[in-house]
Design an enzyme around this catalytic site. Structure first.
Site, PDB file in Angstrom:
ATOM      1  N   ARG A  42       0.841  -1.199   0.000  1.00 29.65           N
ATOM      2  CA  ARG A  42       0.000   0.000   0.000  1.00 29.65           C
ATOM      3  C   ARG A  42       0.875   1.248   0.000  1.00 29.65           C
ATOM      4  O   ARG A  42       1.041   1.917   1.035  1.00 29.65           O
ATOM      5  CB  ARG A  42      -0.953  -0.032   1.188  1.00 29.65           C
ATOM      6  CG  ARG A  42      -2.082  -1.025   0.972  1.00 29.65           C
ATOM      7  CD  ARG A  42      -3.209  -0.851   1.950  1.00 29.65           C
ATOM      8  NE  ARG A  42      -4.419  -1.492   1.455  1.00 29.65           N
ATOM      9  CZ  ARG A  42      -5.566  -1.515   2.110  1.00 29.65           C
ATOM     10  NH1 ARG A  42      -5.669  -0.927   3.274  1.00 29.65           N
ATOM     11  NH2 ARG A  42      -6.618  -2.118   1.596  1.00 29.65           N
TER      12      ARG A  42
ATOM     13  N   GLN B 118      -1.295   2.192  -5.969  1.00 32.44           N
ATOM     14  CA  GLN B 118      -2.737   2.305  -5.779  1.00 32.44           C
ATOM     15  C   GLN B 118      -3.525   1.776  -6.972  1.00 32.44           C
ATOM     16  O   GLN B 118      -4.596   1.209  -6.809  1.00 32.44           O
ATOM     17  CB  GLN B 118      -3.111   3.762  -5.515  1.00 32.44           C
ATOM     18  CG  GLN B 118      -2.697   4.248  -4.136  1.00 32.44           C
ATOM     19  CD  GLN B 118      -3.081   5.691  -3.893  1.00 32.44           C
ATOM     20  OE1 GLN B 118      -3.605   6.359  -4.775  1.00 32.44           O
ATOM     21  NE2 GLN B 118      -2.819   6.184  -2.695  1.00 32.44           N
TER      22      GLN B 118
ATOM     23  N   ASP C 297      -4.054  -1.886  -6.464  1.00 33.13           N
ATOM     24  CA  ASP C 297      -4.540  -2.300  -5.149  1.00 33.13           C
ATOM     25  C   ASP C 297      -5.923  -2.936  -5.277  1.00 33.13           C
ATOM     26  O   ASP C 297      -6.954  -2.289  -5.105  1.00 33.13           O
ATOM     27  CB  ASP C 297      -4.582  -1.085  -4.217  1.00 33.13           C
ATOM     28  CG  ASP C 297      -4.841  -1.478  -2.771  1.00 33.13           C
ATOM     29  OD1 ASP C 297      -5.085  -2.675  -2.523  1.00 33.13           O
ATOM     30  OD2 ASP C 297      -4.816  -0.590  -1.905  1.00 33.13           O
TER      31      ASP C 297
ATOM     32  N   SER D 227      -8.325  -2.863  -2.155  1.00 30.69           N
ATOM     33  CA  SER D 227      -9.095  -1.625  -1.992  1.00 30.69           C
ATOM     34  C   SER D 227     -10.247  -1.559  -2.991  1.00 30.69           C
ATOM     35  O   SER D 227     -11.344  -1.111  -2.653  1.00 30.69           O
ATOM     36  CB  SER D 227      -8.182  -0.410  -2.163  1.00 30.69           C
ATOM     37  OG  SER D 227      -7.253  -0.334  -1.101  1.00 30.69           O
TER      38      SER D 227
ATOM     39  N   TYR E 121      -3.291  -0.193   8.073  1.00 32.52           N
ATOM     40  CA  TYR E 121      -4.267  -1.021   8.760  1.00 32.52           C
ATOM     41  C   TYR E 121      -4.283  -0.670  10.254  1.00 32.52           C
ATOM     42  O   TYR E 121      -3.356  -0.062  10.784  1.00 32.52           O
ATOM     43  CB  TYR E 121      -3.929  -2.510   8.605  1.00 32.52           C
ATOM     44  CG  TYR E 121      -4.085  -3.038   7.206  1.00 32.52           C
ATOM     45  CD1 TYR E 121      -5.334  -3.398   6.717  1.00 32.52           C
ATOM     46  CD2 TYR E 121      -2.983  -3.197   6.362  1.00 32.52           C
ATOM     47  CE1 TYR E 121      -5.493  -3.897   5.438  1.00 32.52           C
ATOM     48  CE2 TYR E 121      -3.131  -3.691   5.078  1.00 32.52           C
ATOM     49  CZ  TYR E 121      -4.387  -4.046   4.621  1.00 32.52           C
ATOM     50  OH  TYR E 121      -4.533  -4.524   3.342  1.00 32.52           O
TER      51      TYR E 121
END
Length: 522
Positions: free
Chosen positions: A122, A127, A130, A133, A229
């Site tokens: 991450r 991104q 990802d 996500s 997280y």
């Protein structure tokens, strides 16, 4: 090189790792695409659509594994699929290596390269790849839709001829990607939304989306862990957290729990006594059901109704319930991964293990198990600087500030009045009496007008145009009455007033017309 996609064999899985749009982009990298017949049927993508995009459609998964250099999937591979891998072949999919170590070792023995989309680090540059996500975003949205479908009332408040309907109260536990998606959906549907997270730094994100952040009065807890997280909480923090939830439970209509910690069972956050405290007809959607659930009573992949009438939803296939959208996002993640693996335009895969993203997602390579990866060189998430909470002023300090502000304002006004009085004395010494009466009215009008207009907020200046146009009309009328006074100075000032007020009126109408044009449908 050939990139192949197989039909998902997991029961209930409707997603596919390739769409016609992503296939066209992959072809621009120099690759050829192949798909198993029927792979996209559950996502409303027919084989004919693949063919139209230049994708070769083959009959079986065995054909894909035998003929392709890279195979892409959604779910982790089965034992049979791992056995089909060969040396030098690459498999890209979700894998969850901590739960599938034997499969991972078997793939490394066969010399295959495994890229786990759930292991993409991450960092900002990653991104676009990802996939966790992407899927969490859909799960959060779908959780609200599912809860609304099981809730017996409107989510938004309404006032009707038949009576008033209060808005639903929604609590989202966990403000990660799924939680923020749930918050955005709930607020857009008109619900009163609350959100809790162990990371207090996400409070601004929650509040910016129209929800109220539930603060916990607890000192010394650091809730943020690696990769953005949440970190495991201390027993003391957990007790304070549960006490807060027990306080909220009787008033909440819908609870959506999203709390997960990597490589651990989901923490229990909504206990049995909290469920019993909720009103009949309330709904709980547990997005952590696959890892044991945040709610004590959650049953994986089932919808249950408790003795007191609370609906608990433990579905684990929310992305598959929106298969077309999920497939589009996941296929885009796969395409970006292939773009990084193909830095040149020659259609050749360059597995650069010095690249943070590729290294982090690679769990086997050249007969070696490369999981767990080293920490990326780029920090996963910059920790925000700790800001001290501003000290609230006492009543005495507030009164002192008000007195100082009043004194400053008074001095400014007295100064302006003194300057005005001085000008009147100077003018009065030489001007005739008839002029002075008009000049005093003029000066007072300027002073009052300045005070009134200056006190209006800048954001209201444009709506104020309608009022200023009316005032300007009065100014013109007064100036016209003064033009026939016979005094040259008064006539001159009257003409200036007419000119300025006319400019103001014309400009006001032009601005107002432009504003109204913005709301005219074309």
């Amino acid at each position: 090189m050939k990139i192949g996609v197989v039909r998902e064999s997991h029961e209930g899985e409707a997603r596919v790792a390739l769409t016609p749009q992503s296939a066209e982009q992959i072809a621009k990298l120099g690759h050829e695409c192949m798909v198993e017949a029927g792979a996209g049927s559950r996502a409303d993508i027919s084989d004919d659509l693949y063919r139209a995009a230049g994708v070769e459609v083959v009959e079986t998964a065995a054909d894909v594994f035998d003929r392709c250099d890279v195979v892409a999937k959604v779910r982790p591979p089965t034992e049979d699929e791992v056995e089909r891998l060969r040396e030098g072949q690459t498999l890209i999919s979700f894998f969850y290596p901590a739960e599938n170590e034997e499969l991972m070792k078997r793939a490394s023995e066969k010399g295959a390269t495994l890229i786990a989309m759930d292991m993409v680090p991450r960092i900002s540059r990653a991104q676009k790849m990802d996939a966790l996500s992407s899927m969490a975003n859909i799960a959060g949205y779908r959780a609200v839709i599912e809860s609304a479908n099981n809730f017996g009332r409107f989510l938004t408040g309404q006032i009707t001829a038949a009576g008033k309907v209060p808005p639903a109260k929604v609590l989202v536990v966990g403000a990660g990607v799924a939680g923020l998606a749930a918050i955005g959906t709930a607020t857009s549907l008109g619900a009163i939304t609350y959100a809790f997270d162990v990371r207090p730094e996400v409070a601004e994100q929650v509040q910016s989306m129209g929800a109220e952040f539930v603060f916990l009065d607890f000192e010394g807890e650091q809730g943020a862990g690696e990769g953005g997280y949440a970190a495991p909480s201390s027993p003391e923090f957990r007790e304070a957290q549960l006490a807060k939830f027990r306080e909220l439970a009787p008033d909440i209509d819908i609870v959506i729990t999203t709390a997960l910690i990597p490589n651990r069972e989901a923490p229990e956050l909504w206990t049995e006594d909290m469920v019993k405290a909720m009103k009949p007809g309330s709904v709980i959607v547990d997005l952590a059901a696959e890892k044991g659930g945040n709610c004590k009573l959650t049953v994986k992949d089932q919808r249950i109704v408790t003795d007191n009438g609370v609906v608990i939803i433990g579905y684990t296939d929310f992305p598959s319930r929106m298969a077309k959208q999920s497939s589009t996002l996941y296929a885009t993640n796969i395409r970006h991964m292939l773009t990084d693996l193909t830095p040149g335009k020659d259609g050749q895969i360059n597995h650069n293990m010095d690249d943070d993203v590729i290294r982090g997602a690679t769990i086997t390579h050249k007969n070696d198990v490369t999981w767990p990866p080293p920490k990326p060189k780029q920090a996963a998430q910059a920790q925000p600087a700790k800001r001290e909470k501003p000290k609230e002023k006492t009543a005495a300090e507030k009164r002192a500030d008000e007195a100082a502000a009043f004194a400053t304002q008074t001095r400014n006004q007295v100064g302006m009045l003194a300057i005005g009085a001085l000008l009147l004395l100077i003018v009065g010494a030489y001007a005739p009496e008839s002029f002075m009466s008009h000049f005093i009215v003029f000066a007072l009008a300027c002073f009052v007008g300045f005070q009134v207009i200056w006190g209006v907020a800048h954001s209201l200046h444009t709506p104020l145009m309608a009022v200023t146009n009316a005032i300007s009309g009065i100014v013109i009328l007064g100036a016209l009455l003064q033009i026939g006074s016979g005094n040259l100075l008064v006539i001159f000032l009257s003409l200036v007033s007419v000119l300025i007020a006319s400019i103001n009126i014309v400009g006001g109408f032009l601005v107002t017309r432009r504003m109204l044009a913005m709301f005219v449908k074309s």
